[in-house]
Write a protein that holds these residues in place. Structure first.
Motif, short mmCIF file in Angstrom:
data_model
loop_
_atom_site.label_atom_id
_atom_site.label_comp_id
_atom_site.label_asym_id
_atom_site.label_seq_id
_atom_site.Cartn_x
_atom_site.Cartn_y
_atom_site.Cartn_z
N ALA A 86 0.75 -10.89 -6.76
CA ALA A 86 0.54 -10.03 -5.51
C ALA A 86 1.38 -8.62 -5.63
CB ALA A 86 0.78 -10.78 -4.17
N TRP A 87 2.60 -8.52 -5.80
CA TRP A 87 3.45 -7.45 -6.01
C TRP A 87 2.72 -6.45 -7.08
CZ3 TRP A 87 6.06 -6.25 -10.84
CH2 TRP A 87 7.00 -5.17 -10.87
N ALA A 88 2.27 -6.91 -8.17
CA ALA A 88 1.87 -6.04 -9.44
C ALA A 88 0.61 -5.72 -8.87
CB ALA A 88 1.66 -6.86 -10.63
N SER A 89 -0.18 -6.26 -7.93
CA SER A 89 -1.57 -5.98 -7.81
C SER A 89 -1.58 -4.84 -6.70
CB SER A 89 -2.33 -7.02 -7.24
OG SER A 89 -3.63 -6.73 -6.81
N ALA A 90 -0.62 -5.01 -5.82
CA ALA A 90 -0.50 -3.78 -4.72
C ALA A 90 0.41 -2.75 -5.24
CB ALA A 90 0.74 -4.58 -3.70
N TYR A 91 1.23 -2.74 -6.30
CA TYR A 91 1.71 -1.77 -7.19
C TYR A 91 0.75 -0.88 -7.69
CZ TYR A 91 6.52 0.30 -8.71
OH TYR A 91 7.60 1.10 -8.97
N VAL A 92 -0.20 -1.50 -8.36
CA VAL A 92 -1.28 -0.74 -8.94
C VAL A 92 -2.01 -0.19 -8.16
CG1 VAL A 92 -3.41 -0.99 -10.33
CG2 VAL A 92 -1.27 -2.31 -11.08
N GLU A 93 -2.34 -0.70 -6.91
CA GLU A 93 -3.16 -0.09 -5.75
C GLU A 93 -2.47 1.11 -5.25
OE1 GLU A 93 -6.81 0.51 -4.47
OE2 GLU A 93 -6.27 -1.27 -5.48
N TRP A 94 -1.06 1.01 -5.05
CA TRP A 94 -0.50 1.93 -4.66
C TRP A 94 -0.51 3.39 -5.47
CZ3 TRP A 94 2.32 4.29 -1.02
CH2 TRP A 94 3.35 5.19 -1.24
N GLN A 95 -0.55 3.20 -6.63
CA GLN A 95 -0.66 4.59 -7.38
C GLN A 95 -2.05 5.31 -7.05
OE1 GLN A 95 1.82 5.06 -9.72
NE2 GLN A 95 2.53 2.84 -9.08
N LYS A 96 -3.00 4.69 -6.56
CA LYS A 96 -4.01 5.29 -6.25
C LYS A 96 -4.10 5.94 -4.80
CE LYS A 96 -6.67 1.65 -8.44
NZ LYS A 96 -7.65 0.52 -8.14
N VAL A 97 -3.13 5.95 -3.85
CA VAL A 97 -2.75 6.58 -2.59
C VAL A 97 -1.51 7.39 -2.80
CG1 VAL A 97 -4.26 4.96 -1.57
CG2 VAL A 97 -1.68 4.67 -1.56
N GLU A 98 -0.66 7.18 -3.66
CA GLU A 98 0.86 7.93 -3.53
C GLU A 98 0.62 9.24 -3.60
OE1 GLU A 98 5.06 7.30 -5.76
OE2 GLU A 98 3.31 6.51 -6.80
N LEU A 99 -0.24 9.98 -3.97
CA LEU A 99 -0.25 11.37 -4.17
C LEU A 99 -0.67 11.89 -2.75
CD1 LEU A 99 -3.66 12.48 -3.96
CD2 LEU A 99 -3.49 11.46 -6.32
N TYR A 100 -1.06 11.05 -1.68
CA TYR A 100 -1.42 11.50 -0.26
C TYR A 100 -0.31 11.81 0.55
CZ TYR A 100 -6.06 9.80 -1.69
OH TYR A 100 -7.20 9.44 -2.43
N GLU A 101 0.78 12.29 0.03
CA GLU A 101 2.09 12.79 0.61
C GLU A 101 1.97 13.84 1.70
OE1 GLU A 101 6.05 11.18 1.33
OE2 GLU A 101 4.14 10.24 0.67
N PHE A 102 0.93 13.77 2.68
CA PHE A 102 0.84 14.89 3.45
C PHE A 102 0.45 14.29 4.63
CE2 PHE A 102 -2.74 14.44 0.61
CZ PHE A 102 -3.74 14.06 1.52
N GLY A 103 0.52 14.93 5.89
CA GLY A 103 0.42 14.44 7.31
C GLY A 103 1.27 13.41 7.59
N PRO A 104 0.76 12.39 7.87
CA PRO A 104 1.60 11.10 8.44
C PRO A 104 2.40 10.57 7.44
CG PRO A 104 -0.61 10.81 9.43
CD PRO A 104 -0.65 11.95 8.36
N ALA A 105 1.94 10.52 6.20
CA ALA A 105 2.82 10.12 5.14
C ALA A 105 4.04 10.92 4.81
CB ALA A 105 1.77 9.93 3.83
N GLU A 106 3.86 12.28 4.92
CA GLU A 106 4.91 13.16 4.78
C GLU A 106 5.85 13.02 5.88
OE1 GLU A 106 5.78 17.93 3.81
OE2 GLU A 106 3.89 17.16 4.66
N GLN A 107 5.40 12.87 7.00
CA GLN A 107 6.31 12.79 8.24
C GLN A 107 7.29 11.51 8.04
OE1 GLN A 107 3.41 12.63 11.56
NE2 GLN A 107 2.85 14.73 11.23
N VAL A 108 6.88 10.36 7.70
CA VAL A 108 7.74 9.18 7.41
C VAL A 108 8.29 8.88 6.23
CG1 VAL A 108 6.46 8.08 9.24
CG2 VAL A 108 5.69 7.48 6.71
N SER A 109 8.34 9.96 5.15
CA SER A 109 8.61 9.93 3.84
C SER A 109 7.99 8.72 3.07
CB SER A 109 10.19 10.15 3.91
OG SER A 109 10.68 11.38 4.20
N LEU A 110 6.78 8.35 3.08
CA LEU A 110 6.28 7.15 2.78
C LEU A 110 6.35 6.95 1.14
CD1 LEU A 110 4.37 4.76 3.50
CD2 LEU A 110 2.44 6.15 2.57
N ARG A 111 6.27 8.26 0.17
CA ARG A 111 6.82 7.73 -1.09
C ARG A 111 8.43 7.38 -1.36
NH1 ARG A 111 5.80 12.62 -2.97
NH2 ARG A 111 3.61 12.32 -3.68
#
Length: 370
Positions: A86-111
């Motif tokens: 489950a960790w590996a599967s979520a980690y792969v999926e994370w790669q598809k959204v990690e570049l969205y570091e703007f707006g709310p993601a940037e505000q909380v330093s999601l990456r």
């Protein structure tokens, strides 16, 4: 006298007519044929990429929580394997959204909260021993997220049986694993809920090109991600392009190894190119550049086509580093350096030519020493 008055009246009417035809400078509605429709582009990004991507990742994160909860409730080699998958599967999926570091993601330093590696193993072990920790501290960034889970699920002992036994006998280990996942769920939940709330309309409505506009924030986040977190983070730093010495211990998913690290890197690279091109018939960075007639500053060729060509070359070189990226860094590192160099060629096209064509100012500074 009558002729003079008639002439003056005619000039006045002409002036009124010309003035009434001019565009109100306070509006942001594009004239027909005036250029790409930025609002349509932002709408596509929000509704077809960011929100659906976050939804898919949220599903994977929910599964990860369920599987780690089952593992801590009954630590066995079998439940460990399910949690790890489950960790590996979520980690792969994370790669598809990690570049969205703007707006709310940037505000909380999601990456930062999700994927700064290598993990601080000494700090993680101190936290487990102490039983007290604060994930909001800057020093705790490498003690959480996917890299921390990499160590907790793959690296705390030499076999699956020994790892399961460690959790079976240590409530502190079980608590730390639970808290890491809970913090991920909480942090991401904040970002996800804002995109499903009012932020989506705020994002789409911010159609300018200044530094605070949605276009500027996305383009800067996109270029930064490719340059620093994909090119340098996944390949350049562990290949030693900055240090002069290979540092495989600084690679992503270091404790898991095998095929996963390269899968993470190639998924991230494919996501970058897919974001650039969008879907057929939909607005994208590619269609925007094509509509502007953007050219490469050095060759005069069409910029979007040149970027795609270089993406293709760099993806092919990256894919050749398999099947085990750790083995590549240790036994054939020049191939990894070559992959870094091919991605570097795309950096100029994105960071210099693309931003210039889009009238976007680069607001970040790359400090990796190259």
């Amino acid at each position: 006298m009558k002729k003079t008055l008639l002439f003056a009246l005619t000039l006045l009417l002409l002036s009124v007519g010309i003035f009434s035809c001019q565009k109100d400078p306070g509006t942001d509605t594009p004239e027909p044929g005036a250029g790409p429709d930025r609002k349509a582009l932002l709408t596509y990004w929000a509704d077809s990429l960011v929100k659906p991507g976050y939804q898919r990742f949220n599903t994977k994160l929910t599964t990860l929580k369920a599987k780690t909860t089952a593992f801590t409730a009954a630590p066995t080699a079998a439940t460990l394997l399910e949690a790890r998958q489950a960790w590996a599967s979520a980690y792969v999926e994370w790669q598809k959204v990690e570049l969205y570091e703007f707006g709310p993601a940037e505000q909380v330093s999601l990456r930062n909260r999700f994927n700064i590696y290598p993990a601080d193993v000494a700090g993680i072990n101190r936290n487990i021993s102490a039983g007290t920790y604060d994930f909001e501290l800057s020093t705790a960034i490498p003690q959480q997220g996917f890299p921390a889970l990499d160590y907790l699920l793959n690296g705390i002992a030499t076999s699956d049986a020994a790892i399961a036994q460690q959790y079976a006998t240590s409530a502190a280990h079980r608590r730390y694993l639970t808290d890491v996942v809970a913090k991920m769920e909480q942090t991401f939940g904040t970002v996800y809920s804002q995109w499903n709330g009012s932020y989506r309309d705020t994002f789409v409505g911010n159609t300018g090109t200044d530094a605070s506009s949605s276009l500027s924030r996305v383009v800067n986040a996109y270029s930064l991600y490719f340059e620093r977190f994909l090119r340098a983070g996944k390949i350049g730093i562990p290949a030693g392009t900055m240090s002069g010495t290979p540092l495989p211990e600084k690679m992503e998913a270091y404790y898991h190894r095998g095929a996963l690290p390269l899968q993470l890197a190639t998924t991230a690279h494919a996501t970058v190119q897919a974001f650039f091109n969008g879907r057929a018939g939909q607005p994208s960075l590619k269609s925007y550049l094509d509509a502007l007639g953007a050219k490469d500053s050095r060759t005069g060729q069409g910029l979007a086509g040149l970027i795609n060509t270089q993406f293709g070359v760099s993806f092919q070189q990256l894919s050749s580093l398999g099947p085990d990226l750790h083995a590549t860094f240790t036994s054939r590192n020049p191939d990894a350096v070559a992959s870094y160099n091919e991605m570097q060629k795309a950096v100029r096209l994105l960071k210099v030519d693309m931003t210039s064509a889009l009238s976007v100012t680069v607001t970040y500074v790359d400090n990796d020493g190259d």
